[in-house]
Design an enzyme around this catalytic site. Structure first.
Site, PDB file in Angstrom:
ATOM      1  N   GLU A  93       0.821  -1.215   0.000  1.00 47.65           N
ATOM      2  CA  GLU A  93       0.000   0.000   0.000  1.00 47.65           C
ATOM      3  C   GLU A  93       0.853   1.263   0.000  1.00 47.65           C
ATOM      4  OE1 GLU A  93      -0.407  -2.647   1.863  1.00 47.65           O
ATOM      5  OE2 GLU A  93      -2.517  -3.203   2.033  1.00 47.65           O
ATOM      6  N   LEU A  94       1.996   1.217   0.685  1.00 49.15           N
ATOM      7  CA  LEU A  94       2.818   2.427   0.786  1.00 49.15           C
ATOM      8  C   LEU A  94       3.371   2.813  -0.584  1.00 49.15           C
ATOM      9  CD1 LEU A  94       3.960   4.632   2.566  1.00 49.15           C
ATOM     10  CD2 LEU A  94       5.888   3.146   3.124  1.00 49.15           C
TER      11      LEU A  94
ATOM     12  N   LYS B 140      24.135   0.844   1.096  1.00 46.38           N
ATOM     13  CA  LYS B 140      23.550  -0.300   1.799  1.00 46.38           C
ATOM     14  C   LYS B 140      23.610  -0.153   3.313  1.00 46.38           C
ATOM     15  CE  LYS B 140      24.531  -4.403   0.308  1.00 46.38           C
ATOM     16  NZ  LYS B 140      23.287  -5.038  -0.152  1.00 46.38           N
TER      17      LYS B 140
ATOM     18  N   GLY C 150      25.951  -6.750 -21.081  1.00 50.44           N
ATOM     19  CA  GLY C 150      25.003  -7.856 -21.242  1.00 50.44           C
ATOM     20  C   GLY C 150      23.606  -7.447 -21.608  1.00 50.44           C
ATOM     21  N   SER C 151      22.985  -6.612 -20.773  1.00 52.63           N
ATOM     22  CA  SER C 151      21.578  -6.312 -21.050  1.00 52.63           C
ATOM     23  C   SER C 151      21.450  -5.071 -21.924  1.00 52.63           C
ATOM     24  CB  SER C 151      20.815  -6.100 -19.741  1.00 52.63           C
ATOM     25  OG  SER C 151      21.407  -5.072 -18.997  1.00 52.63           O
TER      26      SER C 151
ATOM     27  N   GLU D 257      29.512  -6.857  -1.824  1.00 50.82           N
ATOM     28  CA  GLU D 257      28.536  -6.588  -0.769  1.00 50.82           C
ATOM     29  C   GLU D 257      28.338  -7.785   0.155  1.00 50.82           C
ATOM     30  OE1 GLU D 257      25.172  -5.682  -3.479  1.00 50.82           O
ATOM     31  OE2 GLU D 257      24.042  -6.963  -2.132  1.00 50.82           O
TER      32      GLU D 257
ATOM     33  N   HIS E 159      24.401   5.202 -15.250  1.00 54.55           N
ATOM     34  CA  HIS E 159      23.409   5.638 -14.255  1.00 54.55           C
ATOM     35  C   HIS E 159      22.780   6.962 -14.644  1.00 54.55           C
ATOM     36  CE1 HIS E 159      24.664   2.370 -11.773  1.00 54.55           C
ATOM     37  NE2 HIS E 159      25.910   2.765 -11.836  1.00 54.55           N
TER      38      HIS E 159
ATOM     39  N   CYS F 155      28.156  -0.725 -16.805  1.00 56.01           N
ATOM     40  CA  CYS F 155      27.276  -1.823 -16.355  1.00 56.01           C
ATOM     41  C   CYS F 155      26.289  -2.127 -17.474  1.00 56.01           C
ATOM     42  CB  CYS F 155      26.551  -1.405 -15.073  1.00 56.01           C
ATOM     43  SG  CYS F 155      25.703  -2.777 -14.236  1.00 56.01           S
TER      44      CYS F 155
END
Ligand code: GLN
Ligand code: ZN
Length: 775
Positions: free
Chosen positions: A21-22, A129, A453-454, A626, A715, A747
């Site tokens: 909902e948020l 993070k 790649g993508s 990470e 980005h 990337c």
């Protein structure tokens, strides 16, 4: 004593709502489809539901101020008035749009309350993070002349809101020391901890207001207590909590540490004048004895015995057996039961899952089920096991079934794992021998160009995927559509003159989910959303059993793409460490073992790609860094098995098969030896924004293999000029040998639009050609 239960707390619960909902409310507000009032009403309703849900499950120490519209670290920055000048706040209540500008950036004019003359907008705060979770927080930003002021009374308001409903809550605050340590300054000479003196009065103010509003206890989170701390930080903790105790002797503080053990900070934690201390006893069960032995007599211990980071049902009888003597030793009045950390990191309610295999479902617990588990423990310990014997028996039975289930335990996988030898993780020859063989076989020009790649996941791609998932687009039509997209991508790459092509990854929903859906041992939820940042939620796969690969997962796509061109097409797989890191992982085998199983399965795919004719195979390890443990002392052990798993994927390949890997970040200084040990023939990394400085780590290490330092910042929508990329490559050439250098973006391009990607890659190819021309 007729105690019904020990006190039960949650430390915090998910904010997003069982049906997201948020997210819906936030997006409606951001797009202008609804107003602030509607958003704030939804938020208030979610808080009410959270309190009611906890109360219904038997939670007696209910938190408030654990809710956030976007992020609790951002809330803290706003609370103390740490709002960078660029956002145009000049005092008074902080407008909602200023808050969201800090979270997401502003579009200039759209930031109604921002500096009127700035029409370019302001970028968002940096995001990073939260410890070793997949939750991302907005990094507080400080200046040298930073001052603090109480700019938001959110904690008091939410405490009062709960009070009006009849809940006497324990408000949650992010502790001042952790808050400062998470922050940053553009002025590198500023140590954020030096701001403590000016920050503490603001905390003092809010604590006093909470106390006056009727709060008896406040939970203050200082998860920095589980990190390697220097002496000044420990001193800062002592100062902080002494000041609070002096100023507000009547207010009780539950100081929480989580995501690990206190370790060498244990003495520090135990000397702080607080009324309670929370311990993560899932990650660090052994610290309990030492804490009990050294804790001051009246210190209340919040025992974090239910895993707040994972989705497994807990072995309740075992926990009761463990805690009974603890209870006898320190007394019921000094114990509270809790999850290891806030329940923010698990999905909300398992009952919403209607498609999970019944046996698997019986082994799981989401936030609601974890509250119920705590309640059972609280009753068993307060009144004896008999009063909850059914629940304990059910928990025991589930554990027993899981331990022996054939859907979890696969003898063939165990046998393969046992057969791994040191030889399995070695390529037949060293890079010095492989490289000439690969150069001869591939015949690439100097500074070869490729992508990660993508290619863009256009609206058409996403629509086709969702139509296929809903059943309105047939398998055959979906397949035909994907082939068309792949073919167009191959043709276009040929046209612009890229040297090494990719198939574009149009068939992949997500780089981990795609593989999880094709491997035995993984399950997926329908509603198991967890907040990643702000309004972005993820549904991590659940790794529940031994992993194997029933059939090839990517070979047919690679084969199709390669059939269209004479140029080499890279095979493309996600690496085992990344698959592990972005999933909920089994708690019945060590992470290293689970990872090795995934590595064997991915290795099968890699070898099948080679057998199909792939000369280059990329194994993405976006999450390798990470996954690093929070304590440096544990890095070595982690890197050993993580790198071992990567190497396992490349075992048994011919020298001429070129293994690529990709990592999405740029900090390599402290792990460069491990990167070297991976021994990928080519590694692509993110460097365009850092002016190639991070290549120094590779240069100093004398890294011998090939490297593709990103020259195109993916980005940003901005299209880089040829000259800029040539300049970056020049900087790379100052640090690496020419025959080491590849030319590629930072990337994958899935989040970009074709109108950005097309000119950017055309320019990138031109930059490589410009370099070749002067060789
Ligand atoms: N091959 C993946 C892609 O291009 C790699 C992405 C990543 O590592 N984050 O999308
Ligand atoms: Zn990446």
């Amino acid at each position: 004593m007729s105690l019904l239960s020990l006190p039960i707390s949650t430390l915090g619960v998910p904010r997003i709502g069982p049906r997201r909902e948020l997210k819906t409310a936030l997006e409606a507000y951001w797009s202008g489809q609804s107003d602030a009032k509607a958003l704030l009403e939804t938020a208030a309703a979610l808080r009410v539901a959270n309190w009611a849900r906890q109360h219904a499950q038997g939670v007696s120490v209910i938190p408030s101020n654990d809710f956030s519209l976007y992020d609790h670290v951002l809330d803290t920055s706003v609370m103390v008035g740490a709002i960078p000048r660029a956002y145009g706040w000049t005092g008074g209540p902080v407008p909602l749009d200023t808050y969201f500008a800090m979270a997401r950036g502003s579009q200039g004019a759209a930031c109604a309350h921002g500096a009127a003359e700035d029409t370019h907008g302001v970028p968002a705060l940096e995001m990073t993070k939260w410890f070793d979770t997949n939750y991302h927080y907005m990094v507080p930003e400080f200046t040298k002349d930073q001052t603090f002021t109480l700019a938001s009374r959110k904690p008091v308001e939410e405490f009062n809101e709960a009070k009006a409903l009849g809940y006497k809550t324990r408000p949650v605050l992010l502790g001042p020391v952790t808050f400062l340590k998470l922050g940053k300054s553009k002025d590198l000479s500023l140590n954020p901890l030096s701001l403590l003196d000016s920050l503490l009065p603001v905390y003092g103010d809010i604590l006093r207001q909470l106390h006056e509003a009727g709060a008896e206890w406040v939970q203050i989170d200082e998860p920095c207590l589980v990190l390697d701390l220097d002496e000044p930080t420990r001193e800062a903790l002592r100062q902080t909590y002494c000041r609070f105790a002096d100023a507000l002797p009547g207010l009780k503080i539950m100081l929480t540490s989580y995501f690990g053990g206190l370790g060498d900070n244990l003495e520090t934690a135990l000397t702080l004048p607080v009324a309670g201390l929370h311990l993560d006893l899932v990650r660090a069960p052994d610290q309990l004895d030492a804490v009990i032995a050294k804790a001051p007599r009246r210190l209340v211990l919040s025992l974090g015995v239910i895993n707040g980071r994972n989705v497994w049902r807990a072995p309740l009888s075992g926990i009761v057996t463990w805690l009974e003597p603890v209870l006898a030793r320190i007394g019921a009045e000094r114990i509270e039961l809790a999850p290891s950390c806030s329940l923010l990191h698990v999905p909300i309610d398992l009952e919403l899952e209607t498609d999970l295999a019944p046996d698997l479902k019986d082994w799981l617990a989401f936030s609601v089920q974890k509250m119920a588990e705590l309640a059972v423990l609280g009753q068993a310990l307060a009144r004896g096991r008999a009063c909850v014997s059914d629940q304990l028996a059910a928990s025991d039975l589930a554990a027993k079934r899981r331990a022996t289930s054939t859907s979890v335990h696969d003898k063939a996988v165990a046998a393969r794992l046992a057969a791994i030898t040191p030889e399995s993780a070695k390529r037949s020859h060293a890079f010095a021998q492989r490289a000439p063989a690969q150069r001869a076989a591939l015949g690439l020009p100097p500074f070869p160009t490729t992508t990660i790649g993508s290619f863009p996941q256009t609206a058409a791609v996403r629509q086709a995927r969702s139509a296929h998932a809903k059943g309105t687009l047939s398998d055959a039509d979906y397949e035909a559509f994907l082939r068309q997209e792949t073919e167009a991508a191959i043709r276009w790459q040929e046209d612009i003159g890229l040297d090494v092509l990719v198939h574009g990854e149009f068939e992949r929903n997500d780089m981990v989910q795609y593989f999880g859906e094709r491997l035995a041992g993984f399950a997926f939820t329908r509603h198991g959303w967890v907040q990643s940042y702000g309004s972005r939620y993820v549904r991590p796969p659940i790794l529940f059993g031994d992993v194997s690969r029933p059939q090839p997962m990517t070979v047919s796509w690679w084969r199709y793409a390669q059939s269209l061109t004479a140029k080499p097409v890279k095979g493309m797989v996600t690496g085992p460490v990344t698959i592990l890191t972005w999933s909920f992982v089994r708690d019945d085998v060590p992470r290293a073992v689970a990872c090795r199983q995934i590595a064997l399965a991915i290795g099968d795919e890699v070898r099948d790609l080679e057998a199909a004719g792939a000369q280059m195979i990329q194994i993405d390890e976006a999450a390798l860094r990470e996954g690093l443990p929070l304590r440096k002392a544990e890095w070595g052990a982690y890197l050993d098995w993580a790198i071992g798993c990567f190497r396992l994927c490349a075992s048994g390949l011919a020298d001429v098969t070129q293994i690529h890997t990709h990592m999405c970040y740029s900090e390599f200084n402290d792990i460069i030896a491990a990167i070297g040990a991976m021994d990928a023939d080519v590694i692509s990394i993110e460097t365009s924004r850092s002016k190639m400085e991070l290549l120094d780590a590779f240069r100093l290490y004398k890294y011998p293999n090939e490297i593709g330092p990103g020259v195109y910042d993916i980005h940003s929508p901005r299209v880089p000029e040829v000259g800029e990329m040539v300049d970056l490559l020049r900087l790379a050439r100052q640090r690496l040998a020419d025959d080491q250098i590849w030319v590629n973006p930072d990337c994958g391009l899935k989040t970009r639009h074709w109108d950005e990607v097309r000119p950017a890659l055309v320019n990138m190819v031109a930059a490589a050609r410009a370099l070749r021309a002067v060789l």
